[in-house]
Structure formats: C-alpha cells, structure tokens
Motif scaffolding. Structure first.
Motif, PDB file in Angstrom:
ATOM      1  N   THR A   8       0.845  -1.276  -0.005  1.00 14.08           N
ATOM      2  CA  THR A   8      -0.054  -0.011   0.013  1.00 14.08           C
ATOM      3  C   THR A   8       1.019   1.276  -0.023  1.00 14.08           C
ATOM      4  OG1 THR A   8      -1.819   1.039   1.039  1.00 14.08           O
ATOM      5  CG2 THR A   8      -0.312   0.112   2.462  1.00 14.08           C
ATOM      6  N   ALA A   9       0.425   2.304  -0.518  1.00 17.43           N
ATOM      7  CA  ALA A   9       0.896   3.526  -0.589  1.00 17.43           C
ATOM      8  C   ALA A   9       0.228   4.849  -0.569  1.00 17.43           C
ATOM      9  CB  ALA A   9       1.932   3.635  -1.859  1.00 17.43           C
ATOM     10  N   ILE A  10       0.680   5.882   0.033  1.00 20.56           N
ATOM     11  CA  ILE A  10      -0.171   7.109   0.086  1.00 20.56           C
ATOM     12  C   ILE A  10       0.702   8.255  -0.202  1.00 20.56           C
ATOM     13  CG2 ILE A  10       0.020   7.197   2.546  1.00 20.56           C
ATOM     14  CD1 ILE A  10      -2.909   8.438   2.597  1.00 20.56           C
ATOM     15  N   ILE A  11       0.238   9.340  -0.848  1.00 18.00           N
ATOM     16  CA  ILE A  11       1.187  10.441  -1.318  1.00 18.00           C
ATOM     17  C   ILE A  11       0.210  11.632  -1.153  1.00 18.00           C
ATOM     18  CG2 ILE A  11       1.028  10.269  -3.821  1.00 18.00           C
ATOM     19  CD1 ILE A  11       4.042  11.098  -3.632  1.00 18.00           C
ATOM     20  N   GLU A  12       0.774  12.747  -0.921  1.00 13.82           N
ATOM     21  CA  GLU A  12       0.080  13.944  -0.887  1.00 13.82           C
ATOM     22  C   GLU A  12       0.022  14.578  -2.426  1.00 13.82           C
ATOM     23  OE1 GLU A  12       1.179  17.222   2.059  1.00 13.82           O
ATOM     24  OE2 GLU A  12       2.261  15.551   2.893  1.00 13.82           O
ATOM     25  N   ILE A  13      -1.083  15.046  -2.728  1.00 15.03           N
ATOM     26  CA  ILE A  13      -1.289  15.549  -4.156  1.00 15.03           C
ATOM     27  C   ILE A  13      -0.430  16.661  -4.469  1.00 15.03           C
ATOM     28  CG2 ILE A  13      -2.848  16.304  -5.795  1.00 15.03           C
ATOM     29  CD1 ILE A  13      -3.839  13.557  -4.960  1.00 15.03           C
ATOM     30  N   ASP A  14      -0.068  17.421  -3.368  1.00 16.04           N
ATOM     31  CA  ASP A  14       0.567  18.794  -3.798  1.00 16.04           C
ATOM     32  C   ASP A  14       2.080  18.281  -3.959  1.00 16.04           C
ATOM     33  OD1 ASP A  14      -1.351  20.569  -3.472  1.00 16.04           O
ATOM     34  OD2 ASP A  14      -0.986  21.137  -1.418  1.00 16.04           O
ATOM     35  N   ARG A  15       2.456  17.469  -3.469  1.00 14.71           N
ATOM     36  CA  ARG A  15       3.913  16.708  -3.685  1.00 14.71           C
ATOM     37  C   ARG A  15       4.293  16.319  -5.123  1.00 14.71           C
ATOM     38  NH1 ARG A  15       6.835  11.554  -1.244  1.00 14.71           N
ATOM     39  NH2 ARG A  15       8.725  11.908  -2.155  1.00 14.71           N
ATOM     40  N   ARG A  17       2.148  17.322  -7.449  1.00 19.91           N
ATOM     41  CA  ARG A  17       1.887  18.503  -8.397  1.00 19.91           C
ATOM     42  C   ARG A  17       3.305  19.087  -8.446  1.00 19.91           C
ATOM     43  NH1 ARG A  17      -2.364  20.456  -6.076  1.00 19.91           N
ATOM     44  NH2 ARG A  17      -3.739  19.576  -7.442  1.00 19.91           N
ATOM     45  N   ARG A  18       3.999  19.444  -7.540  1.00 21.11           N
ATOM     46  CA  ARG A  18       5.438  19.962  -7.583  1.00 21.11           C
ATOM     47  C   ARG A  18       6.576  19.071  -8.342  1.00 21.11           C
ATOM     48  NH1 ARG A  18       4.396  20.932  -2.217  1.00 21.11           N
ATOM     49  NH2 ARG A  18       5.544  19.320  -1.487  1.00 21.11           N
ATOM     50  N   ILE A  19       6.432  17.717  -8.125  1.00 16.02           N
ATOM     51  CA  ILE A  19       7.528  16.973  -9.002  1.00 16.02           C
ATOM     52  C   ILE A  19       7.186  16.859 -10.308  1.00 16.02           C
ATOM     53  CG2 ILE A  19       8.770  16.046  -6.740  1.00 16.02           C
ATOM     54  CD1 ILE A  19       7.159  13.596  -7.150  1.00 16.02           C
ATOM     55  N   ALA A  20       5.776  16.488 -10.507  1.00 10.85           N
ATOM     56  CA  ALA A  20       5.119  16.215 -12.040  1.00 10.85           C
ATOM     57  C   ALA A  20       5.725  17.657 -13.062  1.00 10.85           C
ATOM     58  CB  ALA A  20       3.888  16.142 -11.866  1.00 10.85           C
ATOM     59  N   ARG A  21       6.033  18.493 -12.485  1.00  6.47           N
ATOM     60  CA  ARG A  21       6.256  19.618 -13.517  1.00  6.47           C
ATOM     61  C   ARG A  21       7.819  19.500 -13.973  1.00  6.47           C
ATOM     62  NH1 ARG A  21       5.254  23.972  -8.686  1.00  6.47           N
ATOM     63  NH2 ARG A  21       3.021  24.025  -8.844  1.00  6.47           N
ATOM     64  N   ASN A  22       8.434  18.495 -13.444  1.00  7.53           N
ATOM     65  CA  ASN A  22       9.736  17.952 -14.217  1.00  7.53           C
ATOM     66  C   ASN A  22       9.453  16.977 -15.129  1.00  7.53           C
ATOM     67  OD1 ASN A  22      12.199  17.050 -14.632  1.00  7.53           O
ATOM     68  ND2 ASN A  22      12.980  17.181 -12.509  1.00  7.53           N
ATOM     69  N   PRO A  23       9.784  17.182 -16.352  1.00 14.68           N
ATOM     70  CA  PRO A  23       9.487  16.239 -17.424  1.00 14.68           C
ATOM     71  C   PRO A  23      10.345  15.004 -17.214  1.00 14.68           C
ATOM     72  CG  PRO A  23       9.918  18.367 -18.484  1.00 14.68           C
ATOM     73  CD  PRO A  23      10.033  18.412 -16.972  1.00 14.68           C
ATOM     74  N   LYS A  24      11.490  14.990 -16.562  1.00 17.99           N
ATOM     75  CA  LYS A  24      12.594  14.145 -15.984  1.00 17.99           C
ATOM     76  C   LYS A  24      11.959  13.094 -15.301  1.00 17.99           C
ATOM     77  CE  LYS A  24      16.827  16.247 -16.950  1.00 17.99           C
ATOM     78  NZ  LYS A  24      18.187  16.848 -16.303  1.00 17.99           N
ATOM     79  N   LEU A  43      -2.843  15.386 -18.202  1.00 18.15           N
ATOM     80  CA  LEU A  43      -1.516  15.216 -17.234  1.00 18.15           C
ATOM     81  C   LEU A  43      -2.413  15.289 -15.650  1.00 18.15           C
ATOM     82  CD1 LEU A  43       1.421  16.651 -18.852  1.00 18.15           C
ATOM     83  CD2 LEU A  43       1.175  14.163 -18.267  1.00 18.15           C
ATOM     84  N   SER A  44      -3.563  14.640 -15.670  1.00 18.76           N
ATOM     85  CA  SER A  44      -4.109  14.922 -14.163  1.00 18.76           C
ATOM     86  C   SER A  44      -3.181  14.570 -12.918  1.00 18.76           C
ATOM     87  CB  SER A  44      -5.446  14.008 -14.207  1.00 18.76           C
ATOM     88  OG  SER A  44      -5.931  13.831 -13.015  1.00 18.76           O
ATOM     89  N   THR A  45      -3.091  15.598 -12.089  1.00 23.40           N
ATOM     90  CA  THR A  45      -2.388  15.154 -11.226  1.00 23.40           C
ATOM     91  C   THR A  45      -2.795  13.961 -10.167  1.00 23.40           C
ATOM     92  OG1 THR A  45      -1.516  17.656 -10.940  1.00 23.40           O
ATOM     93  CG2 THR A  45      -1.158  16.574  -8.987  1.00 23.40           C
ATOM     94  N   HIS A  46      -3.915  13.944 -10.163  1.00 28.99           N
ATOM     95  CA  HIS A  46      -4.672  12.947  -9.240  1.00 28.99           C
ATOM     96  C   HIS A  46      -4.297  11.570  -9.897  1.00 28.99           C
ATOM     97  CE1 HIS A  46      -7.396  16.414  -8.046  1.00 28.99           C
ATOM     98  NE2 HIS A  46      -6.973  15.557  -6.875  1.00 28.99           N
ATOM     99  N   CYS A 110      -8.497  11.940  -3.207  1.00 34.36           N
ATOM    100  CA  CYS A 110      -9.289  12.750  -2.551  1.00 34.36           C
ATOM    101  C   CYS A 110      -8.668  14.235  -2.954  1.00 34.36           C
ATOM    102  CB  CYS A 110      -9.774  12.631  -1.014  1.00 34.36           C
ATOM    103  SG  CYS A 110      -8.293  12.833   0.259  1.00 34.36           S
ATOM    104  N   LYS A 111      -9.081  15.207  -2.318  1.00 33.58           N
ATOM    105  CA  LYS A 111      -8.622  16.573  -2.619  1.00 33.58           C
ATOM    106  C   LYS A 111      -6.829  16.569  -2.281  1.00 33.58           C
ATOM    107  CE  LYS A 111      -9.860  21.272  -1.821  1.00 33.58           C
ATOM    108  NZ  LYS A 111     -10.905  22.154  -1.335  1.00 33.58           N
ATOM    109  N   ARG A 112      -6.756  15.732  -1.090  1.00 36.21           N
ATOM    110  CA  ARG A 112      -5.231  15.978  -0.486  1.00 36.21           C
ATOM    111  C   ARG A 112      -4.444  14.972  -0.911  1.00 36.21           C
ATOM    112  NH1 ARG A 112      -4.833  17.670   4.999  1.00 36.21           N
ATOM    113  NH2 ARG A 112      -2.741  18.002   4.649  1.00 36.21           N
ATOM    114  N   PHE A 113      -4.939  13.613  -0.879  1.00 40.39           N
ATOM    115  CA  PHE A 113      -4.268  12.443  -0.946  1.00 40.39           C
ATOM    116  C   PHE A 113      -4.670  11.509  -2.169  1.00 40.39           C
ATOM    117  CE2 PHE A 113      -4.409  13.821   3.377  1.00 40.39           C
ATOM    118  CZ  PHE A 113      -2.662  13.936   3.647  1.00 40.39           C
TER     119      PHE A 113
END
Length: 123
Positions: A8-15, A17-24, A43-46, A110-113
């Motif tokens: 199982t894994a969980i991550i904050e959507i904001d995290r 959102r930040r790293i997905a800006r990097n194409p690498k 490129l839905s962040t969710h 959800c909104k944050r995770f």
C-alpha cells in the motif's frame, strides 16, 4: 489463487503536483503507454499520484522495492470502467511469470491525498 502479500502507498497530491512539473520525473517513472494515457487526461495530478502510488504498492508487495524492478516496468492503465490494471515488462514481467503472480490493484484519491493498495496472489 493463493494469497501472498499486500502493498500500500499514500502520497500528498501537492507533492506530486510539484515533482510532476519536471519532465525528467515523468519520463523516468512512467512507461510510454502510461504517458500517453496521462496526456490524454491532461496530465491529471490525481491520476499521476494514483499511478505513482500503485507502482510503490507493487514494489512493496513483491518485496523488492524499486531497486530490482524499475517503475517503468510496471504500467498502470484503466479499462473502460475506469478500473486500474497492471501490465508488466522487463524484470517485473520476468518475476511475474517465474512466480506466477496475479495482481489486484485498487486506487483512490481525495482533495489532498492519493492512495493505492495491491493484493498479490499466486496462480
């Protein structure tokens, strides 16, 4: 099928959102088929976060982490009912075939995770 283990894994959507800006990050972590799927969904962040979690859950369930199985070797797509499924290539496929693994994956956000849980069975 014989139950083996879960991941199982969980991550904050904001995290994500930040790293997905990097194409690498995107090209290193996601397969070409996944990238096409993600681009087709703007490129839905969710979705990126759900797929990221699914890969981490996969690595935890098989017990190797990402050292042995590369994240790009685990492709997470959705069927017509929007149910996620896994396609393995490379070492992930070799391991899956050698061990007769069958995967059941569930993702949510959800909104944050975002989260994913993978159940690993053996045929």
């Amino acid at each position: 099928n014989i139950f083996i283990r879960t991941g199982t894994a969980i991550i904050e959507i904001d995290r994500i959102r930040r790293i997905a800006r990097n194409p690498k990050f995107l090209s290193k972590f996601f397969s070409a088929d996944e990238l096409r799927f993600l681009v087709s969904h703007n490129l839905s962040t969710h979705l990126i976060a759900e797929n990221y979690c699914a890969k981490v859950a996969f690595a935890k369930a098989i017990g190797t982490g990402t050292r042995v199985v590369h994240p790009r070797d685990v492709t997470i797509l959705r069927d017509r009912l929007d149910t996620p499924f896994i396609i393995t290539t490379g070492r992930a496929k070799m391991l899956t075939e050698r061990e007769n693994y069958v995967y059941n994956i569930s993702v949510a956000h959800c909104k944050r995770f975002a989260t994913a849980t993978l159940i690993l069975n053996k045929k």
